[in-house]
Motif scaffolding. Sequence first.
Motif, PDB file in Angstrom:
ATOM      1  N   GLU A 213      46.390  35.213  35.013  1.00  0.00           N
ATOM      2  CA  GLU A 213      47.638  35.651  35.635  1.00  0.00           C
ATOM      3  C   GLU A 213      47.361  36.671  36.729  1.00  0.00           C
ATOM      4  N   TRP A 214      46.437  37.610  36.445  1.00  0.00           N
ATOM      5  CA  TRP A 214      46.062  38.600  37.463  1.00  0.00           C
ATOM      6  C   TRP A 214      45.475  37.921  38.691  1.00  0.00           C
ATOM      7  N   TRP A 215      44.555  36.978  38.480  1.00  0.00           N
ATOM      8  CA  TRP A 215      43.908  36.290  39.600  1.00  0.00           C
ATOM      9  C   TRP A 215      44.924  35.523  40.440  1.00  0.00           C
ATOM     10  N   GLU A 216      45.823  34.819  39.778  1.00  0.00           N
ATOM     11  CA  GLU A 216      46.816  34.015  40.496  1.00  0.00           C
ATOM     12  C   GLU A 216      47.745  34.902  41.322  1.00  0.00           C
ATOM     13  N   LYS A 217      48.173  36.031  40.750  1.00  0.00           N
ATOM     14  CA  LYS A 217      49.047  36.939  41.494  1.00  0.00           C
ATOM     15  C   LYS A 217      48.297  37.610  42.638  1.00  0.00           C
ATOM     16  N   ASP A 218      47.027  37.905  42.417  1.00  0.00           N
ATOM     17  CA  ASP A 218      46.234  38.618  43.406  1.00  0.00           C
ATOM     18  C   ASP A 218      45.840  37.736  44.587  1.00  0.00           C
ATOM     19  N   THR A 219      45.606  36.445  44.311  1.00  0.00           N
ATOM     20  CA  THR A 219      45.079  35.561  45.351  1.00  0.00           C
ATOM     21  C   THR A 219      45.974  34.375  45.692  1.00  0.00           C
ATOM     22  N   GLY A 220      46.816  33.971  44.767  1.00  0.00           N
ATOM     23  CA  GLY A 220      47.616  32.764  44.969  1.00  0.00           C
ATOM     24  C   GLY A 220      46.886  31.492  44.595  1.00  0.00           C
ATOM     25  N   PHE A 221      45.618  31.614  44.196  1.00  0.00           N
ATOM     26  CA  PHE A 221      44.810  30.438  43.880  1.00  0.00           C
ATOM     27  C   PHE A 221      44.793  30.145  42.387  1.00  0.00           C
ATOM     28  N   ALA A 222      44.472  28.880  42.065  1.00  0.00           N
ATOM     29  CA  ALA A 222      44.205  28.492  40.687  1.00  0.00           C
ATOM     30  C   ALA A 222      42.881  29.118  40.244  1.00  0.00           C
TER      31      ALA A 222
END
Length: 279
Positions: A171-180
């Motif tokens: 969830e952090w990665w997706e919010k931070d980057t927009g990527f899967a």
Amino acid sequence: MKIAYSPCPNDTFTFHAWAHDLIPGAEPINVTYADIHITNHWAIDGTGPEVMKISYATLPWVLDDYALIPCGGALGRGCGPLVLTAGGTTDPASLSGKRVAVPSEKSTAYLLFRLWAADHVPGGVGEIEIMPFDEIMPAVRDGKIDAGLVIHEARFTYQNYNLTMLTDLGEWWEKDTGFAIPLGAIIAHRSLNLEKIEEWIRSSVEYAWAHPEVSRDYVLEHAQEMSDDVVKAHINLYVNKFTKDLGEEGYQAIEALLGRAAKEGIVPSFDMKKLRSYK
């Protein structure tokens, strides 16, 4: 042909058809079931089978000898690793100087954890202990370790151990980057007929989707006592459009993760072009 992948439901579901000679014209395979921590090191040491499931985080070490196959792996949304504790806290600062168990020091989970902790844990965490992923939750519950980084079906079962999710790194990665989130990659030695391997893996994925009931016994045989509901949730989460084909969206997610990790010095620098090339 020798191949190694995990006994987890997403892998056994994906490769069932190929492993059981259900893909016309495909070369028969000899399967070794191994945790991704093991296959990561096999790939780096050059001691593993010709085809393997490894962490995307390990690719920078192996791309000279192995090619990334753009299907069969695990990359998606809502499927990231979790950081768990037994104390009920959700404050990242509570991890400062603490002992954390991780499934592999060269896993995507650990890479994401390192990137996240650099921004959220004052002074950094303490000792990192490598532990088989199925032993991490009991160790956290029993107080043998302060926190655990978990993957796979643990996201569906951690409540059974009375553990608290401190953060969802996906969830952090997706919010931070927009990527899967790039999790598990399929690699094959560059000396092989890589186009054929790609074709056979993609056909195995398509067969699994068209005949989901056929693989059921094989999946459950290796599912480590998971319930039917957990097995189905696991497959639905990790076997998705990226399993059939990474596509441009998938490649961009991988390049974002590994490019950022290389910039931070977490992985070695490498030729990014090799991610998309069989040559």
